[in-house]
Every structure is written in C-alpha cells, then in structure tokens.
Design an enzyme around this catalytic site. Structure first.
Site, PDB file in Angstrom:
ATOM      1  N   VAL A 191       3.965   0.039   0.785  1.00 21.78           N
ATOM      2  CA  VAL A 191       4.107  -1.424   0.672  1.00 21.78           C
ATOM      3  C   VAL A 191       5.485  -1.875   1.177  1.00 21.78           C
ATOM      4  CG1 VAL A 191       4.159  -3.375  -0.921  1.00 21.78           C
ATOM      5  CG2 VAL A 191       2.474  -1.546  -1.238  1.00 21.78           C
ATOM      6  N   THR A 239       1.948  -3.613  -7.348  1.00 24.97           N
ATOM      7  CA  THR A 239       0.817  -4.045  -8.164  1.00 24.97           C
ATOM      8  C   THR A 239       1.176  -3.822  -9.624  1.00 24.97           C
ATOM      9  OG1 THR A 239      -0.642  -3.395  -6.371  1.00 24.97           O
ATOM     10  CG2 THR A 239      -1.646  -3.676  -8.542  1.00 24.97           C
ATOM     11  N   GLU A 253      -4.504   0.745   3.830  1.00 27.81           N
ATOM     12  CA  GLU A 253      -3.875   1.812   4.611  1.00 27.81           C
ATOM     13  C   GLU A 253      -4.614   1.955   5.943  1.00 27.81           C
ATOM     14  OE1 GLU A 253      -2.718   4.426   0.715  1.00 27.81           O
ATOM     15  OE2 GLU A 253      -3.048   5.495   2.590  1.00 27.81           O
ATOM     16  N   LYS A 264      -4.564  -9.766  -7.978  1.00 28.82           N
ATOM     17  CA  LYS A 264      -4.483  -8.489  -7.274  1.00 28.82           C
ATOM     18  C   LYS A 264      -5.458  -7.489  -7.881  1.00 28.82           C
ATOM     19  CE  LYS A 264      -3.045  -4.978  -4.909  1.00 28.82           C
ATOM     20  NZ  LYS A 264      -3.408  -4.790  -3.494  1.00 28.82           N
ATOM     21  N   GLY A 322     -21.094   5.378   0.855  1.00 29.92           N
ATOM     22  CA  GLY A 322     -20.306   6.549   1.251  1.00 29.92           C
ATOM     23  C   GLY A 322     -20.213   7.557   0.121  1.00 29.92           C
ATOM     24  N   CYS A 354      -5.252   3.043  -4.527  1.00 32.94           N
ATOM     25  CA  CYS A 354      -5.342   1.736  -5.192  1.00 32.94           C
ATOM     26  C   CYS A 354      -6.585   1.516  -6.038  1.00 32.94           C
ATOM     27  CB  CYS A 354      -5.221   0.651  -4.140  1.00 32.94           C
ATOM     28  SG  CYS A 354      -3.619   0.712  -3.375  1.00 32.94           S
ATOM     29  N   LYS A 363      -6.698   3.563  -9.233  1.00 33.76           N
ATOM     30  CA  LYS A 363      -5.562   3.197 -10.120  1.00 33.76           C
ATOM     31  C   LYS A 363      -5.753   1.785 -10.668  1.00 33.76           C
ATOM     32  CE  LYS A 363      -1.725   2.045  -7.754  1.00 33.76           C
ATOM     33  NZ  LYS A 363      -1.422   0.611  -7.941  1.00 33.76           N
ATOM     34  N   LYS A 412      -9.934   7.943   3.765  1.00 32.32           N
ATOM     35  CA  LYS A 412     -10.489   6.996   4.762  1.00 32.32           C
ATOM     36  C   LYS A 412      -9.858   7.350   6.095  1.00 32.32           C
ATOM     37  CE  LYS A 412      -8.580   2.884   5.064  1.00 32.32           C
ATOM     38  NZ  LYS A 412      -7.987   1.558   4.837  1.00 32.32           N
ATOM     39  N   ARG A 449      -4.969  10.914  -1.628  1.00 35.55           N
ATOM     40  CA  ARG A 449      -5.070  10.544  -3.044  1.00 35.55           C
ATOM     41  C   ARG A 449      -6.499  10.154  -3.420  1.00 35.55           C
ATOM     42  NH1 ARG A 449       0.248   6.774  -3.398  1.00 35.55           N
ATOM     43  NH2 ARG A 449      -0.301   6.452  -1.208  1.00 35.55           N
TER      44      ARG A 449
HETATM   45  C1  UDX Z   1      -7.419  -1.161  -0.730  1.00 34.02           C
HETATM   46  C2  UDX Z   1      -7.693  -2.645  -0.558  1.00 34.02           C
HETATM   47  O1  UDX Z   1      -8.679  -2.828   0.469  1.00 34.02           O
HETATM   48  C3  UDX Z   1      -6.398  -3.368  -0.157  1.00 34.02           C
HETATM   49  O2  UDX Z   1      -6.641  -4.754  -0.050  1.00 34.02           O
HETATM   50  C4  UDX Z   1      -5.343  -3.099  -1.238  1.00 34.02           C
HETATM   51  O3  UDX Z   1      -4.130  -3.740  -0.915  1.00 34.02           O
HETATM   52  C5  UDX Z   1      -5.114  -1.612  -1.367  1.00 34.02           C
HETATM   53  O4  UDX Z   1      -6.355  -0.950  -1.689  1.00 34.02           O
HETATM   54  P1  UDX Z   1      -7.105   0.962   0.771  1.00 34.02           P
HETATM   55  O5  UDX Z   1      -7.191   1.675  -0.536  1.00 34.02           O
HETATM   56  O6  UDX Z   1      -6.009   1.289   1.710  1.00 34.02           O
HETATM   57  O7  UDX Z   1      -7.033  -0.656   0.512  1.00 34.02           O
HETATM   58  O8  UDX Z   1      -8.451   1.278   1.569  1.00 34.02           O
HETATM   59  P2  UDX Z   1      -9.854   0.565   1.722  1.00 34.02           P
HETATM   60  O9  UDX Z   1     -10.087   0.367   3.158  1.00 34.02           O
HETATM   61  O10 UDX Z   1      -9.966  -0.585   0.836  1.00 34.02           O
HETATM   62  O11 UDX Z   1     -10.876   1.723   1.202  1.00 34.02           O
HETATM   63  C6  UDX Z   1     -10.772   2.173  -0.123  1.00 34.02           C
HETATM   64  C7  UDX Z   1     -11.880   3.212  -0.342  1.00 34.02           C
HETATM   65  O12 UDX Z   1     -13.158   2.572  -0.305  1.00 34.02           O
HETATM   66  C8  UDX Z   1     -11.912   4.310   0.715  1.00 34.02           C
HETATM   67  O13 UDX Z   1     -12.191   5.554   0.085  1.00 34.02           O
HETATM   68  C9  UDX Z   1     -13.075   3.906   1.601  1.00 34.02           C
HETATM   69  O14 UDX Z   1     -13.711   5.017   2.215  1.00 34.02           O
HETATM   70  C10 UDX Z   1     -14.006   3.258   0.593  1.00 34.02           C
HETATM   71  N1  UDX Z   1     -14.924   2.289   1.195  1.00 34.02           N
HETATM   72  C11 UDX Z   1     -14.436   1.148   1.748  1.00 34.02           C
HETATM   73  C12 UDX Z   1     -16.303   2.540   1.145  1.00 34.02           C
HETATM   74  O15 UDX Z   1     -16.734   3.585   0.648  1.00 34.02           O
HETATM   75  N2  UDX Z   1     -17.155   1.620   1.662  1.00 34.02           N
HETATM   76  C13 UDX Z   1     -16.710   0.451   2.231  1.00 34.02           C
HETATM   77  O16 UDX Z   1     -17.533  -0.330   2.697  1.00 34.02           O
HETATM   78  C14 UDX Z   1     -15.310   0.223   2.281  1.00 34.02           C
END
Ligand code: UDX
Length: 432
Positions: free
Chosen positions: A11, A122, A155, A207, A256, A263, A266, A324, A331
């Site tokens: 962040v 957060t 991310e 948030k 998935g 995030c 947590k 992802k 994590r």
């Molecule tokens: C998330 C929030 O999207 C973001 O707004 C916040 O600030 C931080 O947390 P992030 O954790 O980086 O972002 O990744 P994100 O793209 O949201 O994916 C989170 C998880 O959900 C991943 O494991 C991803 O594979 C999964 N996911 C996401 C799915 O399984 N299906 C989806 O359609 C989207």
C-alpha cells in the site's frame, strides 16, 4: 503537496510512488534499513507490474525519497499516511494494530505544526478514534486531524487501481482536512472517479464491507459451481447470466479454487471480530469464511477422485501457485494446502510459476520447482492449473506431457471442455 508514507509495503510504496508521479513530493519511510537502501538503488521489493519504472523516474526527478528518518520526513510533510500492516492476530480474528499505534506514539513527539494524519492501512472501525486519543494533546492544540482514507488496490493491478479508482473515500468531519485531501486527489478525481466524504468510522467500515462483499460474491459463485457439477450446468453460463444484471455485475463472479491473498481472508475475519465487539452477529460473512475454508478440503477430494485415490508416486504438475496472477504473493494461496497434502501422500510434484520458486515448498521432499512449463509437465499423470497466468492460456498439453494417459484439472476454467473432449484429453474443471 508534501507527503510522508509510513510503511513501504504494497500500500505505502504503490501509493507513495503514484502520488509522486502526480507531482507531489513524497517521503517513503520504513524502519527496515535494508529495504530503504535497496529502494534508493531503484530495487523494488514487491512484484507489481509497472512500479519499478515509475519509481525510478520520480526518484531520479527528486520527487520521491526513501528514508528511515521518520522525524525528517514528518517535519517536511503536510500529510502523513499510515500504511503499516494490520495482520490478523494469532489464534484470533482481530486485526493486530500494534504497528499502527507504534506509529501514532512516535508521531506524538514529532509534530509541532498542523498535519493531517491519514490511515490508509485497513483498520477496524474506531481505530481513528484511538489514534486521536494517543495524539490527544496535539488534537487539543488543533495541530492534527486524523482521517481515514482506505485503499482499494488489487495486487498486480495496483497502479491502475490507484490512478483510475472507482471512488476515493475520505473519512473526516474536518472541513479543512477534507478540502486539502480533495485537492490532493483532484488529478485523479478529474479522471471520472468519485470523491466521497464520509464520517471517519464510515470510511473505516466501507473498506471491510467492500472486501467482505467481494469475498461473498466469490464464495457464492464457488458454491453455485458445486451445484453446477451435480446438475450438469456450466458455471460460466450462470456467471454470465447473473452478471448481466446491472445490480449484480459480472466482475468477481469467476468460480475458482478459493479466494486467497493478504486481504479477503484477513478482512472478512476482522469484520466478524468487529461485529462481535459491537454485539452484532455477521452470519453471512461468517458463512463466507467457513465456505472458503472448507473449499480447500473439497478441492483435495476432487484431486483424489480424479486420480482414483491413487496418489503415491503419481507425477503431478502444478502450473501457477500464487494466489492470483501478476503477483508473487503466496499469502493464503489455495495451492499451499493442496501441494502440502500431495507431498504427504508421496505424490511427485513439480510446479512452475512465472514469479519464481517459493519458500513455502522449499523443504518438501516430494516437491520441486521447475524452471519451465515444459519441464514441469513432462510425463505428468495430472496437470493442475491453479493460477490463471497468461503463460498458461494457450498450452499444447499433449506436446508438453508427452504421454498418452494424462489428466488436466483446470481450477480456473481457462480451457473449453468441448475442445478438450475433441482432443481426447481427460479434462476436469470447476463447475462444469
Ligand atoms: C483485494 C481487493 O480486490 C482490493 O480492492 C483490496 O484493496 C485488496 O484485496 P487482491 O487481494 O489483491 O485485492 O486480489 P483480488 O483480485 O481481489 O483477488 C482476491 C482473490 O479472489 C484471489 O485469490 C483471486 O483468485 C480470487 N478471485 C477473484 C476469484 O476466485 N474469482 C474472481 O472472480 C475474482
């Protein structure tokens, strides 16, 4: 404006670099001297596409500084962003705020003229009140305003999410602080983003509510995928049909393996904890957490059944292990319990990930990192597609595996079941 970002993690570093790219003078502060030294050499400690180039440009143009000297950075800044980690406390659901409060206690001694203290980390509802209490003397002298400004950076997409946010949330009742922060964000807001001023607690809750709702969407579609497997429906049709409803929206409806990352796991747990603290039972968020946790076991059962419960000495290739694509972050990645389980069952696992070898698997005797997709897949009995990196989207499995009888478990529904059938490949996926 002159800004101080305290904490140079995902962040603080991304926000600091992007703020400097808007023309602000930014001091990024971290206690970790080694991190500061490598940042001053232009070395980026996190895997974030595009960050290094913007960092180097602004560092060279002397708009962006990396230092461990908090005093100097604070005294040279108008706005101080707290961007330190708020990890989940061990054996609990609550967010650990020790780093946040340590910063507040350090700031107590460093402020002698008006500053805006912004929590970008957060933090649970009422954290801003607690920071204000720690800085009470400064508040009484009207030397500070404490504001909540949560980030919504994903991310791998953090620069885009910073530069083109759906909304900027500023939680403060101070008109002065709100005016200053609105002008700070003006270059971004003009780019069709929405600037929302709420109460401080409101911003803190938005948030957690946002992340928990996104996690809810994912767990919802993952459970629907289970039903699709039983009813012969293609989950992609369900996601599409649902998502075209403007009230639902098509994003975050991709079935998935289970959501991971630093995030969602947590923040969902922290929101449940906040609910408990305020005697409010958040039953939906609780069910999202347990649904996601039990999904990992469900996936192991799927792998076992695909291999007819014969795991010993089976050669298993895992393509993608990060939580992802476009990140190196492991994590709460669902690959970790899967690979650990297969290791215990004495399968022979080779994995490949574009972001490189992972410490999480270093000491597992049956697990090795392959330097290429080809070497990972060669002679595999089962190829598991865990993370949807672009590298895995046009593979010729027969050429890669080089054996007649192998199976594919596509955990991200990258490929078409029909095409796989035509290729005579035993193909398994999610919700189809
Ligand atoms: C998330 C929030 O999207 C973001 O707004 C916040 O600030 C931080 O947390 P992030 O954790 O980086 O972002 O990744 P994100 O793209 O949201 O994916 C989170 C998880 O959900 C991943 O494991 C991803 O594979 C999964 N996911 C996401 C799915 O399984 N299906 C989806 O359609 C989207």
């Amino acid at each position: 404006m002159k800004l101080c970002m305290i904490g140079t993690g995902y962040v603080g570093l991304v926000s600091g670099v992007c703020f400097s790219d808007l023309g602000n003078i930014v001091y990024c502060v971290d206690k970790d001297i080694n991190k500061i030294n490598s940042l001053n050499k232009g070395l980026v400690p996190i895997y974030e596409p595009g960050l290094e180039e913007i960092l180097k440009k602004n560092h060279k143009q002397k708009r962006l500084f990396f230092t461990s000297n908090l005093k100097k950075a604070v005294q040279n800044s108008d706005i101080i962003f707290i961007c330190v980690g708020t990890p989940t406390k061990k054996n609990s659901n609550s967010a650990d705020l020790k780093y946040v409060f340590n910063v507040a206690n350090e700031l107590k001694k460093l402020i002698s003229k008006y500053k805006i203290i912004v929590t970008k980390s957060t933090v649970p509802v009422t954290t801003g009140d607690k920071i204000e209490k720690i800085l009470n003397n400064l508040r009484k002298k009207k030397l500070i305003d404490v504001v909540s400004n949560p980030e919504f950076l994903r991310e791998g997409e953090a620069i885009r999410d910073f530069t083109y946010p759906d909304r900027v949330i500023i939680g403060t009742e101070s008109k002065k602080a709100n005016k200053i922060l609105k002008s700070l964000y003006m270059p971004i807001i003009k780019k069709s983003s929405r600037y929302i001023n709420t109460s401080r607690r409101g911003a803190e809750l938005i948030k957690y509510a946002s992340n928990s709702f996104l996690a809810t969407k994912i767990s919802f579609i993952n459970e629907l995928a289970n039903l699709c497997e039983k009813t012969g429906v293609d989950i992609k049709d369900v996601s599409l049909g649902m998502g075209l409803d403007q009230r639902i929206g098509g994003r975050f409806l991709r079935a998935g393996p289970a959501y991971g990352g630093s995030c969602f796991p947590k923040d969902t747990r922290a929101l449940i904890d906040i609910g408990n603290k305020f005697k409010t039972d958040l039953t939906i968020v609780k069910s999202v957490v347990s649904s996601n946790d039990s999904r990992k076991t469900l996936l192991l059962e799927r792998v076992k059944s695909i291999l007819n419960n014969k795991l010993k000495n089976k050669k298993i290739a895992v393509l993608g292990v990060t939580f992802k694509p476009n990140t190196d972050d492991m994590r709460e990645a669902s690959s970790v319990p899967i690979i650990n389980y297969l290791n215990k069952k004495n399968s022979k696992i080779s994995y490949y990930d574009p972001s490189g070898e992972k410490i999480e698997f270093k000491n597992l005797k049956n697990v090795k990192f392959s330097k290429s997709i080809t070497s990972a897949c060669f002679n595999a009995d089962l190829v598991i597609l865990h993370t949807e990196w672009n590298d895995f989207k046009l593979l010729n499995f027969k050429k890669l595996v080089k054996k007649t009888n192998f199976k594919i478990f596509d955990m991200r529904n990258i490929y078409s079941p029909l095409k796989m059938k035509k290729l005579n490949i035993k193909y398994f996926s999610i919700g189809r």
